[in-house]
Design an enzyme around this catalytic site. Structure first.
Site, PDB file in Angstrom:
ATOM      1  N   ASP A   1       0.815  -1.222   0.000  1.00  0.00           N
ATOM      2  CA  ASP A   1       0.000   0.000   0.000  1.00  0.00           C
ATOM      3  C   ASP A   1       0.849   1.274   0.000  1.00  0.00           C
ATOM      4  O   ASP A   1       0.470   2.293   0.589  1.00  0.00           O
ATOM      5  CB  ASP A   1      -0.966   0.013   1.210  1.00  0.00           C
ATOM      6  CG  ASP A   1      -1.767  -1.265   1.295  1.00  0.00           C
ATOM      7  OD1 ASP A   1      -2.322  -1.665   0.263  1.00  0.00           O
ATOM      8  OD2 ASP A   1      -1.810  -1.876   2.375  1.00  0.00           O
TER       9      ASP A   1
ATOM     10  N   GLN B   1       2.028  -6.432  -3.254  1.00  0.00           N
ATOM     11  CA  GLN B   1       2.455  -6.404  -1.851  1.00  0.00           C
ATOM     12  C   GLN B   1       3.799  -5.672  -1.763  1.00  0.00           C
ATOM     13  O   GLN B   1       3.971  -4.684  -2.453  1.00  0.00           O
ATOM     14  CB  GLN B   1       2.525  -7.812  -1.245  1.00  0.00           C
ATOM     15  CG  GLN B   1       1.166  -8.472  -1.066  1.00  0.00           C
ATOM     16  CD  GLN B   1       0.660  -9.147  -2.323  1.00  0.00           C
ATOM     17  OE1 GLN B   1       1.410  -9.832  -3.006  1.00  0.00           O
ATOM     18  NE2 GLN B   1      -0.596  -8.965  -2.630  1.00  0.00           N
TER      19      GLN B   1
ATOM     20  N   GLY C   1      -9.426  -3.065  -0.262  1.00  0.00           N
ATOM     21  CA  GLY C   1     -10.434  -4.098  -0.493  1.00  0.00           C
ATOM     22  C   GLY C   1     -11.241  -4.377   0.760  1.00  0.00           C
ATOM     23  O   GLY C   1     -12.462  -4.565   0.701  1.00  0.00           O
ATOM     24  N   THR C   2     -10.582  -4.375   1.910  1.00  0.00           N
ATOM     25  CA  THR C   2     -11.219  -4.850   3.140  1.00  0.00           C
ATOM     26  C   THR C   2     -11.764  -3.720   4.001  1.00  0.00           C
ATOM     27  O   THR C   2     -12.595  -3.958   4.876  1.00  0.00           O
ATOM     28  CB  THR C   2     -10.179  -5.602   3.989  1.00  0.00           C
ATOM     29  OG1 THR C   2      -9.091  -4.694   4.258  1.00  0.00           O
ATOM     30  CG2 THR C   2      -9.606  -6.818   3.255  1.00  0.00           C
TER      31      THR C   2
ATOM     32  N   GLY D   1       5.880  12.315  -3.591  1.00  0.00           N
ATOM     33  CA  GLY D   1       4.444  12.531  -3.743  1.00  0.00           C
ATOM     34  C   GLY D   1       3.994  13.575  -2.737  1.00  0.00           C
ATOM     35  O   GLY D   1       4.206  13.411  -1.543  1.00  0.00           O
TER      36      GLY D   1
ATOM     37  N   GLY E   1       1.483   3.054  -2.599  1.00  0.00           N
ATOM     38  CA  GLY E   1       1.076   3.935  -3.701  1.00  0.00           C
ATOM     39  C   GLY E   1       1.824   3.590  -4.992  1.00  0.00           C
ATOM     40  O   GLY E   1       2.151   4.479  -5.795  1.00  0.00           O
ATOM     41  N   LYS E   2       2.046   2.300  -5.206  1.00  0.00           N
ATOM     42  CA  LYS E   2       2.793   1.869  -6.406  1.00  0.00           C
ATOM     43  C   LYS E   2       2.034   2.222  -7.689  1.00  0.00           C
ATOM     44  O   LYS E   2       2.632   2.631  -8.682  1.00  0.00           O
ATOM     45  CB  LYS E   2       3.038   0.353  -6.360  1.00  0.00           C
ATOM     46  CG  LYS E   2       3.921  -0.079  -5.193  1.00  0.00           C
ATOM     47  CD  LYS E   2       4.149  -1.567  -5.177  1.00  0.00           C
ATOM     48  CE  LYS E   2       3.026  -2.370  -4.593  1.00  0.00           C
ATOM     49  NZ  LYS E   2       2.866  -2.299  -3.142  1.00  0.00           N
TER      50      LYS E   2
ATOM     51  N   HIS F   1      -5.674  -1.698  -5.969  1.00  0.00           N
ATOM     52  CA  HIS F   1      -5.447  -0.273  -6.104  1.00  0.00           C
ATOM     53  C   HIS F   1      -6.694   0.383  -6.658  1.00  0.00           C
ATOM     54  O   HIS F   1      -7.343  -0.133  -7.546  1.00  0.00           O
ATOM     55  CB  HIS F   1      -4.214   0.038  -6.956  1.00  0.00           C
ATOM     56  CG  HIS F   1      -4.061  -0.829  -8.150  1.00  0.00           C
ATOM     57  ND1 HIS F   1      -3.298  -1.973  -8.158  1.00  0.00           N
ATOM     58  CD2 HIS F   1      -4.592  -0.720  -9.374  1.00  0.00           C
ATOM     59  CE1 HIS F   1      -3.365  -2.527  -9.344  1.00  0.00           C
ATOM     60  NE2 HIS F   1      -4.135  -1.800 -10.095  1.00  0.00           N
ATOM     61  N   THR F   2      -7.004   1.543  -6.066  1.00  0.00           N
ATOM     62  CA  THR F   2      -8.189   2.265  -6.506  1.00  0.00           C
ATOM     63  C   THR F   2      -7.740   3.361  -7.447  1.00  0.00           C
ATOM     64  O   THR F   2      -6.794   4.086  -7.149  1.00  0.00           O
ATOM     65  CB  THR F   2      -8.890   2.896  -5.290  1.00  0.00           C
ATOM     66  OG1 THR F   2      -9.057   1.864  -4.325  1.00  0.00           O
ATOM     67  CG2 THR F   2     -10.239   3.464  -5.646  1.00  0.00           C
TER      68      THR F   2
ATOM     69  N   ARG G   1     -10.213  -2.375   6.316  1.00  0.00           N
ATOM     70  CA  ARG G   1      -9.639  -2.508   7.665  1.00  0.00           C
ATOM     71  C   ARG G   1      -8.769  -1.297   8.013  1.00  0.00           C
ATOM     72  O   ARG G   1      -8.043  -0.789   7.152  1.00  0.00           O
ATOM     73  CB  ARG G   1      -8.696  -3.716   7.731  1.00  0.00           C
ATOM     74  CG  ARG G   1      -9.334  -5.040   7.475  1.00  0.00           C
ATOM     75  CD  ARG G   1      -8.343  -6.160   7.735  1.00  0.00           C
ATOM     76  NE  ARG G   1      -7.464  -6.442   6.602  1.00  0.00           N
ATOM     77  CZ  ARG G   1      -6.564  -7.408   6.594  1.00  0.00           C
ATOM     78  NH1 ARG G   1      -6.383  -8.168   7.647  1.00  0.00           N
ATOM     79  NH2 ARG G   1      -5.812  -7.636   5.528  1.00  0.00           N
TER      80      ARG G   1
END
Ligand code: IMP
Length: 489
Positions: free
Chosen positions: A34, A246, A358-359, A463, A36-37, A62-63, A361
Site C-alpha cells: 500500500d 504487496q 479491499g477490506t 508525492g 502507492g505503487k 489499487h483504486t 480494515r
C-alpha cells in the site's frame, strides 16, 4: 601463434540480423504494501510498452479515479488506462478467474476494451473455491486478506492430494473445462465432508462453480499459451515495467514469518513469475511512503503506539470497524495533540485515509523508518526510490512532536549502527505547500538530501498529494521515460 577464423562468430552474424532488444525495470514496494505503487506506475507508464504482474493475485488492490468514476483493480496491471501499453499477467500470479472477469467487464462498461492488449499466462495458478474457504477460515492469526492466495500456492507446490491433482492452472480451464470444474467441485466437497458436512460458504462456492463456464468464456481470448510471449516482445525492442504486488517486507521467505504473504515479492522474482530472462534487467525502482502502514499482524518497528496499536487494529478488523465507525468515535484533531503515540497513530490514520482498499480494515500506522529502508535498499539493490505521502508529514507540526519523527541509524557510516528515533525539525508547511506547486525550496531540498543519505539511494520523486500533478519528479534521478518512435509490441 595466430588463430585464423574463416567464418563470422555466432554473435556478430546473429546480432546483425536482430533488432535492438528492449529492457525491463522492476518496481516494488519497499515497506509493507500500500505504498502507492499504482500512482507511480501511472506516471511512468508512457515510457514502457508492457506493464506486467509477476506475483500475488486478488490480495493486491489499487483504486483508480477516472473521469468515468472510481474503479478498484486487484489483478489487472496498473497500466490499464494507458492504451498504448500491453498488459501481461505472468505465471507467478494466483488468479481468481471470477474477480478477473469482473474487472474486465467493469472496464468494458467504462468504455475500455482490453481486446488485443491483455495476455495472461496459461500457467498462472488457479484460485479455487476450497482455497478461498480455507483462507477465510484460517485468516485470523496472520490477518490474511481471505482471497485464497496462500492455499492456492500451497496446492501448486503440493501438486496432488488424496490422488487428485490440485495444482490447477488457468490453461486447464481452456484445455478441459468440464474436468477442471468437476475436479474443483470434488476437492471442495471432500473438504466439507471431512469437516462434518457444514461450511458457511457452501452456497457461495457452489454458485461460483456454476458460473465458471461463463467466466472462462470471458477470459478465453486473453489466455496466452506461448511461454515465450514476453521474451519475444523484449527481443524485438519492447520495454517492460514489472509491477510488484504487496511489498518486499511481506516476501514469503525474506519477510518475518509467519506474518507474510505467500508469494515472492522481491524484485529478483519478477523474472521467474514474469516469464522473462534476467539478462534484460535494467533498474530496480522502489516505492515507499512517508506515513507508513501495515495491515495484518507482524513486526512493525516504527509503529505509533506499538503493540497496543497492533492489537487495536486487529480487534477492529475482526469487528469490521472501518473508517466510518472510527471517525464517529474519535476526533482526529484532538488525538493528534495527545502526547500518547497511540492516539497520534489513530489521528494520522483518519487524516490520511489509511484503511484497506479491499477490506476497509484500519491500517496500523508508523513513522517513516529510514533505518529499515536502508537495509531493504541494500538487500535488493534498489537503484532509486519514489517517496509518497510526503505532504502528510505536515500533520506532525500540529502534534506534540513539533517536527517529523523518523527512525534512523544516526551514524550511517558506523559498521554497527543502532536505530534511533529523531525529530526532524527542518521542514515546514510552507515548504510542503510550495512543493505542491512544483517549487522545491531549500528546506525541501534539505529534507530530500537527508532521506537520501539515510537510505543510501537517490530519490527519483516525491508525492505531495493524491493527484497526478502532485508527484514531483527529482530530475537528477528520475526514471527516464523512453519514447518509442514506432510501436514495438
Ligand atoms: P495474504 O496475502 O492474503 O495471504 O495475506 C498475508 C499478509 O499479507 C496479511 O498480513 C495481509 O494483510 C498482507 N497483504 C496481502 N496483500 C496485501 C496488500 O496488497 N497490501 C498490504 N498488505 C497485504
Amino acid at each position: 601463434m595466430t588463430s585464423v577464423s574463416t567464418r563470422p562468430s555466432f554473435h556478430s552474424a546473429h546480432l546483425a540480423s536482430q533488432p535492438a532488444a528492449g529492457f525491463a525495470d522492476v518496481l516494488v514496494g519497499l515497506q509493507y504494501g500500500d505504498e502507492g505503487k499504482a500512482k507511480i506506475i501511472d506516471a511512468l507508464a508512457p515510457g514502457y510498452d508492457v506493464i506486467a504482474r509477476f506475483n500475488g493475485g486478488a490480495n493486491a488492490g489499487h483504486t483508480i479515479d477516472t473521469p468515468s468514476g472510481r474503479i478498484a483493480l486487484k489483478q489487472l496491471p496498473s497500466g490499464v488506462f494507458h492504451p498504448h501499453a500491453m498488459l501481461y499477467i505472468g505465471s507467478g500470479c494466483a488468479i481468481n478467474p471470477w474477480k478477473l472477469a469482473d474487472e474486465i467487464e467493469q472496464l468494458r462498461e467504462m468504455g475500455i476494451s482490453l481486446e488485443g492488449r491483455l495476455r495472461i499466462s496459461a500457467r498462472a495458478a488457479l484460485v479455487q473455491p476450497h482455497h478461498i474457504a480455507m483462507d477465510r477460515r484460517a485468516s485470523g492469526m496472520i490477518g490474511t486478506t481471505g482471497n485464497g492466495i496462500g492455499p492456492c500456492y500451497a496446492d501448486r507446490a503440493m501438486r496432488v492430494r488424496n490422488d487428485t491433482r490440485v495444482n490447477l492452472m488457468l490453461g486447464d480451464l481452456l484445455a478441459n473445462e468440464a474436468d477442471t470444474v468437476a475436479s474443483m467441485r470434488n476437492v471442495f466437497t471432500c473438504m466439507i465432508n471431512a469437516e462434518g458436512g457444514t461450511s458457511p460458504w457452501i452456497a457461495e462456492m457452489s454458485d461460483m462453480l456454476l458460473s465458471l463456464p461463463k467466466v472462462s468464456e470471458t477470459l478465453r481470448d486473453y489466455i496466452e499459451t506461448d511461454r515465450g510471449w514476453l521474451i519475444d516482445r523484449v527481443r524485438h525492442g519492447a520495454n517492460v515495467l514489472f509491477e510488484g504486488a504487496q511489498s518486499v517486507l511481506l516476501d514469503v521467505v525474506d519477510g518475518s514469518q509467519p506474518y507474510v504473504t505467500s508469494s515472492h515479492t522481491v524484485p529478483a522474482y519478477a523474472y521467474v513469475g514474469g516469464d522473462l530472462s534476467p539478462k534484460y534487467h535494467r533498474r530496480t525502482i522502489g516505492v515507499a511512503k512517508a506515513i507508513m502502514s501495515r495491515v495484518g499482524r507482524g513486526p512493525f518497528p516504527s509503529e505509533l503506539g506499538g503493540e497496543r496499536s497492533a492489537q487495536y487494529c486487529h480487534d477492529a478488523s475482526q469487528k469490521s470497524v472501518g473508517a466510518a465507525e472510527e471517525q464517529v468515535r474519535c476526533t482526529a484533531e484532538q488525538l493528534l495533540r495527545s502526547d500518547d503515540p497511540f492516539d497520534v497513530g489513530i489521528a494520522l490514520r483518519i487524516l490520511t485515509g489509511e484503511y484497506g482498499t479491499g477490506t476497509g480494515r484500519p491500517r496500523r500506522i508508523g513513522m517513516l523508518d529510514l533505518a529499515q529502508l536502508r537495509e531493504v535498499v541494500k538487500a535488493h539493490g534498489v537503484d532509486c526510490v519514489y517517496l509518497n505521502k510526503v505532504d502528510c508529514l505536515s500533520h506532525y507540526f500540529h502534534s506534540a512532536y513539533q517536527g517529523i519523527p523518523m527512525r534512523v541509524h544516526r551514524d550511517v557510516l558506523s559498521t554497527d549502527p543502532l536505530p534511533d528515533v529523531l525529530i526532524y525539525p527542518g521542514l515546514n508547511e510552507h515548504s510542503l505547500a510550495l512543493g505542491r506547486e512544483g517549487a522545491l525550496d531549500a528546506a525541501m531540498h534539505g529534507f530530500v538530501d537527508f532521506v537520501e543519505r539515510h537510505i543510501g539511494a537517490p530519490l527519483a520523486g516525491i508525492g505531495l498529494g493524491p493527484e497526478r500533478a502532485s508527484l514531483i519528479t527529482l530530475a537528477a534521478h528520475a526514471v527516464s521515460p523512453v519514447t518509442s518512435a514506432s510501436p514495438r509490441v
